[in-house]
Design a protein around this motif. Sequence first.
Motif, PDB file in Angstrom:
ATOM      1  N   ILE A 163      29.988  -2.943 -87.130  1.00 28.10           N
ATOM      2  CA  ILE A 163      28.848  -1.998 -87.010  1.00 28.10           C
ATOM      3  C   ILE A 163      29.364  -0.714 -87.418  1.00 28.10           C
ATOM      4  O   ILE A 163      28.058   0.212 -87.870  1.00 28.10           O
ATOM      5  N   ALA A 164      30.498  -0.316 -87.355  1.00 28.61           N
ATOM      6  CA  ALA A 164      30.920   1.223 -87.606  1.00 28.61           C
ATOM      7  C   ALA A 164      30.335   1.851 -88.536  1.00 28.61           C
ATOM      8  O   ALA A 164      30.168   1.336 -89.823  1.00 28.61           O
ATOM      9  N   GLY A 165      29.619   3.081 -88.305  1.00 28.65           N
ATOM     10  CA  GLY A 165      28.974   3.820 -89.366  1.00 28.65           C
ATOM     11  C   GLY A 165      27.719   3.292 -89.774  1.00 28.65           C
ATOM     12  O   GLY A 165      26.852   4.269 -90.572  1.00 28.65           O
ATOM     13  N   LYS A 166      27.017   2.481 -88.909  1.00 25.00           N
ATOM     14  CA  LYS A 166      25.710   1.676 -89.179  1.00 25.00           C
ATOM     15  C   LYS A 166      24.811   1.707 -88.103  1.00 25.00           C
ATOM     16  O   LYS A 166      23.848   0.778 -88.016  1.00 25.00           O
ATOM     17  N   GLU A 167      25.284   2.288 -86.971  1.00 26.24           N
ATOM     18  CA  GLU A 167      25.037   1.968 -85.560  1.00 26.24           C
ATOM     19  C   GLU A 167      23.455   2.149 -85.218  1.00 26.24           C
ATOM     20  O   GLU A 167      22.701   1.340 -84.895  1.00 26.24           O
ATOM     21  N   ALA A 168      22.930   3.351 -85.923  1.00 20.55           N
ATOM     22  CA  ALA A 168      21.462   3.914 -85.791  1.00 20.55           C
ATOM     23  C   ALA A 168      20.673   2.675 -86.268  1.00 20.55           C
ATOM     24  O   ALA A 168      19.456   2.089 -85.914  1.00 20.55           O
ATOM     25  N   GLU A 169      20.814   2.494 -87.838  1.00 18.59           N
ATOM     26  CA  GLU A 169      20.131   1.473 -88.407  1.00 18.59           C
ATOM     27  C   GLU A 169      20.084   0.231 -87.729  1.00 18.59           C
ATOM     28  O   GLU A 169      19.303  -0.687 -87.710  1.00 18.59           O
ATOM     29  N   TYR A 170      21.433  -0.162 -87.311  1.00 17.32           N
ATOM     30  CA  TYR A 170      21.521  -1.717 -86.620  1.00 17.32           C
ATOM     31  C   TYR A 170      20.873  -1.603 -85.407  1.00 17.32           C
ATOM     32  O   TYR A 170      20.126  -2.802 -85.332  1.00 17.32           O
ATOM     33  N   ARG A 171      20.840  -0.934 -84.572  1.00  9.09           N
ATOM     34  CA  ARG A 171      20.135  -0.551 -83.140  1.00  9.09           C
ATOM     35  C   ARG A 171      18.640  -0.848 -83.526  1.00  9.09           C
ATOM     36  O   ARG A 171      17.889  -1.521 -82.818  1.00  9.09           O
ATOM     37  N   ALA A 172      18.255  -0.084 -84.595  1.00 13.10           N
ATOM     38  CA  ALA A 172      16.636  -0.099 -84.889  1.00 13.10           C
ATOM     39  C   ALA A 172      16.268  -1.518 -85.098  1.00 13.10           C
ATOM     40  O   ALA A 172      15.189  -1.962 -84.719  1.00 13.10           O
ATOM     41  N   ARG A 173      17.000  -2.143 -85.868  1.00  9.53           N
ATOM     42  CA  ARG A 173      16.741  -3.517 -86.451  1.00  9.53           C
ATOM     43  C   ARG A 173      16.812  -4.355 -85.305  1.00  9.53           C
ATOM     44  O   ARG A 173      15.690  -5.277 -85.028  1.00  9.53           O
ATOM     45  N   ILE A 174      17.629  -4.357 -84.582  1.00  7.32           N
ATOM     46  CA  ILE A 174      17.841  -5.489 -83.330  1.00  7.32           C
ATOM     47  C   ILE A 174      16.386  -5.118 -82.476  1.00  7.32           C
ATOM     48  O   ILE A 174      16.154  -6.136 -81.774  1.00  7.32           O
ATOM     49  N   GLU A 175      16.380  -4.006 -82.110  1.00  3.24           N
ATOM     50  CA  GLU A 175      15.052  -3.452 -81.329  1.00  3.24           C
ATOM     51  C   GLU A 175      13.767  -4.198 -81.938  1.00  3.24           C
ATOM     52  O   GLU A 175      13.293  -4.729 -81.090  1.00  3.24           O
ATOM     53  N   ARG A 176      13.553  -4.036 -83.280  1.00  2.79           N
ATOM     54  CA  ARG A 176      12.567  -4.682 -83.733  1.00  2.79           C
ATOM     55  C   ARG A 176      12.343  -6.371 -83.504  1.00  2.79           C
ATOM     56  O   ARG A 176      11.520  -6.668 -83.282  1.00  2.79           O
ATOM     57  N   MET A 177      13.598  -6.738 -83.927  1.00  2.00           N
ATOM     58  CA  MET A 177      13.671  -8.251 -83.723  1.00  2.00           C
ATOM     59  C   MET A 177      13.708  -8.881 -82.289  1.00  2.00           C
ATOM     60  O   MET A 177      12.849  -9.868 -82.078  1.00  2.00           O
ATOM     61  N   ILE A 178      14.124  -8.128 -81.330  1.00  2.00           N
ATOM     62  CA  ILE A 178      13.683  -8.425 -80.050  1.00  2.00           C
ATOM     63  C   ILE A 178      12.407  -8.538 -79.552  1.00  2.00           C
ATOM     64  O   ILE A 178      11.954  -9.231 -78.863  1.00  2.00           O
ATOM     65  N   ALA A 179      11.912  -7.474 -80.207  1.00  5.15           N
ATOM     66  CA  ALA A 179      10.372  -7.227 -79.591  1.00  5.15           C
ATOM     67  C   ALA A 179       9.529  -8.408 -80.411  1.00  5.15           C
ATOM     68  O   ALA A 179       8.697  -8.813 -79.582  1.00  5.15           O
ATOM     69  N   ARG A 180       9.949  -8.856 -81.505  1.00  2.00           N
ATOM     70  CA  ARG A 180       9.148  -9.931 -81.982  1.00  2.00           C
ATOM     71  C   ARG A 180       9.583 -11.367 -81.355  1.00  2.00           C
ATOM     72  O   ARG A 180       9.000 -12.402 -81.553  1.00  2.00           O
ATOM     73  N   ALA A 181      10.716 -11.564 -80.989  1.00  5.65           N
ATOM     74  CA  ALA A 181      11.316 -12.790 -80.635  1.00  5.65           C
ATOM     75  C   ALA A 181      10.568 -13.102 -79.276  1.00  5.65           C
ATOM     76  O   ALA A 181      10.162 -12.622 -78.270  1.00  5.65           O
ATOM     77  N   ASP A 182      10.788 -14.590 -79.187  1.00  3.99           N
ATOM     78  CA  ASP A 182      10.237 -15.256 -77.875  1.00  3.99           C
ATOM     79  C   ASP A 182      11.319 -15.541 -76.877  1.00  3.99           C
ATOM     80  O   ASP A 182      11.037 -15.348 -75.538  1.00  3.99           O
ATOM     81  N   ILE A 183      12.470 -15.619 -77.274  1.00  2.81           N
ATOM     82  CA  ILE A 183      13.829 -15.996 -76.732  1.00  2.81           C
ATOM     83  C   ILE A 183      14.669 -14.913 -77.034  1.00  2.81           C
ATOM     84  O   ILE A 183      15.093 -14.951 -78.417  1.00  2.81           O
ATOM     85  N   VAL A 184      15.445 -14.232 -76.027  1.00  3.10           N
ATOM     86  CA  VAL A 184      16.651 -13.409 -76.333  1.00  3.10           C
ATOM     87  C   VAL A 184      17.833 -13.865 -75.433  1.00  3.10           C
ATOM     88  O   VAL A 184      17.685 -14.361 -74.557  1.00  3.10           O
ATOM     89  N   LYS A 185      18.940 -13.988 -76.231  1.00  2.00           N
ATOM     90  CA  LYS A 185      20.296 -14.387 -75.470  1.00  2.00           C
ATOM     91  C   LYS A 185      21.311 -12.989 -75.880  1.00  2.00           C
ATOM     92  O   LYS A 185      21.538 -12.665 -76.877  1.00  2.00           O
ATOM     93  N   LEU A 186      21.779 -12.701 -74.757  1.00  2.00           N
ATOM     94  CA  LEU A 186      22.792 -11.512 -74.666  1.00  2.00           C
ATOM     95  C   LEU A 186      23.844 -11.904 -73.877  1.00  2.00           C
ATOM     96  O   LEU A 186      23.719 -12.290 -72.710  1.00  2.00           O
ATOM     97  N   SER A 187      25.239 -11.631 -74.348  1.00  2.00           N
ATOM     98  CA  SER A 187      26.302 -11.531 -73.142  1.00  2.00           C
ATOM     99  C   SER A 187      25.965 -10.295 -72.623  1.00  2.00           C
ATOM    100  O   SER A 187      25.315  -9.184 -72.850  1.00  2.00           O
ATOM    101  N   ASP A 188      26.695 -10.092 -71.263  1.00  2.00           N
ATOM    102  CA  ASP A 188      26.487  -8.971 -70.410  1.00  2.00           C
ATOM    103  C   ASP A 188      27.238  -7.788 -71.031  1.00  2.00           C
ATOM    104  O   ASP A 188      26.517  -6.636 -70.836  1.00  2.00           O
ATOM    105  N   GLU A 189      28.255  -8.081 -71.981  1.00  2.00           N
ATOM    106  CA  GLU A 189      28.669  -6.890 -72.856  1.00  2.00           C
ATOM    107  C   GLU A 189      27.804  -6.540 -73.753  1.00  2.00           C
ATOM    108  O   GLU A 189      27.279  -4.983 -73.696  1.00  2.00           O
ATOM    109  N   ASP A 190      27.246  -7.379 -74.355  1.00  2.00           N
ATOM    110  CA  ASP A 190      26.025  -7.013 -75.489  1.00  2.00           C
ATOM    111  C   ASP A 190      24.709  -6.327 -74.823  1.00  2.00           C
ATOM    112  O   ASP A 190      24.199  -5.317 -75.426  1.00  2.00           O
TER     113      ASP A 190
END
Length: 307
Positions: A163-190
């Motif tokens: 993700i190096a150099g793209k963190e802000a864009e990546y975080r924004a996309r993941i936040e949007r997709m999490i908000a739409r999702a019914d189910i989310v899985k994350l490791s504790d590290e994630d």
Amino acid sequence: MILSCGEALIDMLPRTTTLGEPAFSPYAGGAVFNTAIALGRLGAPSAFFSGISSDMLGEILTDTLEASKVDTQFCARSGRPTTVAFGKLVEGQATYAFYDENTAGRMLSLDQLPALPADVAALFFGGISLVNDPAASTYEALQAREAPSRVTMIDPNIRPGFIAGKEAEYRARIERMIARADIVKLSDEDLHWLQGPGDVVDLARGIVAKGPKVVFITEGAQGARAITAGGERFAPSQKVTVVDTVGAGDTFNAGVLCALHEAGVLTKAGVAALSDAVLDAALTLGAQSAAVTVSRAGANPPWRAEL
């Protein structure tokens, strides 16, 4: 049918030759690819969508999917090369160097999105396919298109080095997709990468507050949790001799989705009202399946008869 949407690549994993020389051995893989394979082997109706090359490595990917009873009709074929990832194992933990420029998977575009039949009940997203455009935006568009009427699940499977150099864009996309999702899985590290320090359950409840109906958190050798707005369930990991952890989380995801499918709850209404018994079954099948995967080299999920 459960449609896994994301990267397919060749993992080059470190091995030693019979002469004692260091070498790399090719394995069909990719986080989302592994989940599709595991679903097929567990007996769930599994299909896969990704950009797949027509080159020799792409044929390996397609043959591997079909051998595990995964439907490949939705795959977008092209003459671009296959993504390759060279892995390094330290105490069983894998890190990767990715070679992904201009590949069939990376260059997946909106005009390659498939029309989906009614029997596709759920879509799974995740992995490095959500990092780089145009593929990342293509997968997000597919989730946005289908989330109002079908169950969607996301496991970002975060690779900070990728993700190096793209963190802000990546975080924004993941936040949007999490908000739409019914189910989310994350490791504790994630989870900590996304939410910062704090208690795992409290942080997971923060994810639930964003929109998902259930969040699964894997905690390595400790076990896994399922957190909903109304409660929490926990299942310990099965104790096995770990060869490596490649594909463990991907297999866990398949176990969860397979259990939900078998319980008949892979609908918008079903996932919004999961019982403790169903959550326990999902955690248990996820943990059992992942335990087999970590007990052998590479991402090699179990067939149902092995459990």
